[in-house]
Design an enzyme around this catalytic site. Structure first.
Site, PDB file in Angstrom:
ATOM      1  N   GLY A 195       2.453   3.483   0.648  1.00  0.00           N
ATOM      2  CA  GLY A 195       2.727   4.141  -0.630  1.00  0.00           C
ATOM      3  C   GLY A 195       2.306   5.597  -0.681  1.00  0.00           C
ATOM      4  N   ASN A 230       9.211  -5.717   0.073  1.00  0.00           N
ATOM      5  CA  ASN A 230       8.124  -6.164  -0.800  1.00  0.00           C
ATOM      6  C   ASN A 230       8.276  -5.382  -2.104  1.00  0.00           C
ATOM      7  OD1 ASN A 230       5.772  -6.757  -2.120  1.00  0.00           O
ATOM      8  ND2 ASN A 230       4.402  -5.799  -0.610  1.00  0.00           N
ATOM      9  N   TRP A 231       8.800  -6.069  -3.105  1.00  0.00           N
ATOM     10  CA  TRP A 231       9.102  -5.378  -4.370  1.00  0.00           C
ATOM     11  C   TRP A 231       7.854  -5.047  -5.177  1.00  0.00           C
ATOM     12  CZ3 TRP A 231      13.746  -8.933  -6.266  1.00  0.00           C
ATOM     13  CH2 TRP A 231      14.859  -8.679  -5.450  1.00  0.00           C
ATOM     14  N   LYS A 232       6.717  -5.639  -4.769  1.00  0.00           N
ATOM     15  CA  LYS A 232       5.457  -5.432  -5.505  1.00  0.00           C
ATOM     16  C   LYS A 232       5.687  -5.734  -7.001  1.00  0.00           C
ATOM     17  CE  LYS A 232       3.904  -2.423  -1.846  1.00  0.00           C
ATOM     18  NZ  LYS A 232       3.101  -1.290  -1.391  1.00  0.00           N
ATOM     19  N   GLU A 237      -3.204  -4.290  -0.752  1.00  0.00           N
ATOM     20  CA  GLU A 237      -3.454  -4.157  -2.199  1.00  0.00           C
ATOM     21  C   GLU A 237      -4.241  -5.363  -2.716  1.00  0.00           C
ATOM     22  OE1 GLU A 237       0.655  -3.264  -3.134  1.00  0.00           O
ATOM     23  OE2 GLU A 237       0.354  -1.371  -2.063  1.00  0.00           O
ATOM     24  N   GLY A 241       8.061  -1.260   1.210  1.00  0.00           N
ATOM     25  CA  GLY A 241       7.688  -1.216  -0.197  1.00  0.00           C
ATOM     26  C   GLY A 241       8.699  -0.408  -0.999  1.00  0.00           C
ATOM     27  N   HIS A 285      -2.087  -8.766   1.913  1.00  0.00           N
ATOM     28  CA  HIS A 285      -1.634  -7.390   1.710  1.00  0.00           C
ATOM     29  C   HIS A 285      -2.830  -6.518   1.350  1.00  0.00           C
ATOM     30  CE1 HIS A 285       0.392  -3.883   0.133  1.00  0.00           C
ATOM     31  NE2 HIS A 285       1.433  -4.268   0.836  1.00  0.00           N
ATOM     32  N   SER A 330       5.325   3.363   4.267  1.00  0.00           N
ATOM     33  CA  SER A 330       6.225   4.504   4.115  1.00  0.00           C
ATOM     34  C   SER A 330       7.392   4.489   5.102  1.00  0.00           C
ATOM     35  CB  SER A 330       5.443   5.820   4.207  1.00  0.00           C
ATOM     36  OG  SER A 330       4.451   5.872   3.193  1.00  0.00           O
ATOM     37  N   GLU A 347      -0.013  -2.897   8.633  1.00  0.00           N
ATOM     38  CA  GLU A 347       0.155  -1.909   7.571  1.00  0.00           C
ATOM     39  C   GLU A 347      -1.111  -1.068   7.466  1.00  0.00           C
ATOM     40  OE1 GLU A 347       3.490  -3.520   4.651  1.00  0.00           O
ATOM     41  OE2 GLU A 347       1.494  -3.597   3.783  1.00  0.00           O
TER      42      GLU A 347
HETATM   43  P1  13P Z   1       5.536   1.549   1.083  1.00  0.00           P
HETATM   44  O1  13P Z   1       6.765   1.287   1.921  1.00  0.00           O
HETATM   45  O2  13P Z   1       5.831   1.865  -0.335  1.00  0.00           O
HETATM   46  O3  13P Z   1       4.600   2.502   1.745  1.00  0.00           O
HETATM   47  O4  13P Z   1       4.758   0.139   1.029  1.00  0.00           O
HETATM   48  C1  13P Z   1       4.534  -0.562   2.206  1.00  0.00           C
HETATM   49  C2  13P Z   1       4.015  -1.895   1.856  1.00  0.00           C
HETATM   50  O5  13P Z   1       2.936  -2.026   1.310  1.00  0.00           O
HETATM   51  C3  13P Z   1       4.846  -3.062   2.147  1.00  0.00           C
HETATM   52  O6  13P Z   1       4.142  -4.249   1.964  1.00  0.00           O
END
Ligand code: 13P
Length: 250
Positions: A174, A10-12, A98, A234, A96, A213, A168
């Site tokens: 993150g 997930n490149w966000k 976020e 992420g 998600h 993470s 998640e």
């Molecule tokens: P991180 O791997 O940066 O913790 O993010 C996880 C995530 O939100 C994947 O959708």
């Protein structure tokens, strides 16, 4: 039941056109159809057309990070499932944390997005998970139950035959703070059992990913848990070497 693991980046909201092309080329050179894990990337919307061209007839799945709860019309800022299909997407993340926490997406809205993805042939990756506060209050299972109930009410439990779930825990996203393998397995097992009570066969074949993470250093142990079928990655998916190392940890 053998479930082929799935690892999705997930490149966000990261990268430039050039950096995403280079990242994708590097990922492509390290992934083969015969790998144990299926691999996908969820790109920002604007990079999707170019990514689709680069991935054409390749074995990597392409996904979006969200999808509209309507097919078309006056919905400024939204991108519909038919649009994503037209541009070659296979997957769409929905719910998600976020989106839920920073943009106020409710369980009902997430369910509507999930259903639209399915209706148009996208595989939704439904994210569920609790905040640290909710975990400390002992509400983890109730929160996840609520997130699932909205989806089951709208689309039915049987819709999971064509979907993926990602657990998640918000406190691990993150933050560099990974959930322990026991914490992860506990929730994954709970999810599978809960679905199994209503749809045993679908539950047995459902892929439940872990996200939060995941790094090259911890991927192997996390993916080694019986109910963990891969990951949603992420930060570590922004570096080809790290991402490929995670993909090969399966
Ligand atoms: P991180 O791997 O940066 O913790 O993010 C996880 C995530 O939100 C994947 O959708």
């Amino acid at each position: 039941m053998v479930r082929r693991p799935l690892v999705v980046g997930n490149w966000k909201m990261n990268g430039t056109r050039e950096s995403r092309k280079a990242l994708l080329a590097d990922i492509l050179s390290g992934v083969s159809e015969t790998d144990s894990a299926e691999v996908g990337v969820c790109a920002p919307f604007v990079f999707i057309p170019e990514a689709a061209e680069l991935l054409e007839s390749k074995s990597i799945l392409l996904g979006a990070q969200n999808v509209a709860d309507e097919d078309e019309g006056a919905f400024t800022g939204e991108i519909s499932a038919p649009m994503l299909r037209e541009f070659g997407c296979d997957l769409a993340i929905v719910g998600h944390s976020e989106r839920r926490l920073l943009y106020g997406e409710s369980n009902q809205l997430v369910a509507a997005r999930y259903k639209k993805a399915l209706d148009h042939g996208l595989t939704p990756i439904l994210c569920v998970g609790e905040t640290l506060d909710q975990r400390e209050q002992g509400d983890t299972f109730a929160v996840i139950d609520g997130q699932l109930a909205a989806v089951f009410d709208l689309a039915g439990v049987e819709s999971l035959a064509n979907a993926v779930i990602a657990y998640e825990p918000v406190w691990a996203v993150g933050t560099g703070r990974t959930a322990t393998t026991e914490q992860v397995q506990e929730i994954h097992e709970y999810l599978r059992r809960k679905i199994s009570e209503r749809e045993p066969e679908i539950s047995a074949s459902l892929r439940i990913l872990y996200g939060g993470s995941v790094k090259p250093e911890n991927a192997r142990t996390l993916f080694g848990m019986p109910d963990v079928d891969g990951g949603l990655i992420g930060e570590a998916s922004l570096d080809a070497e790290s991402f490929l190392s995670i993909c090969h940890s399966v």
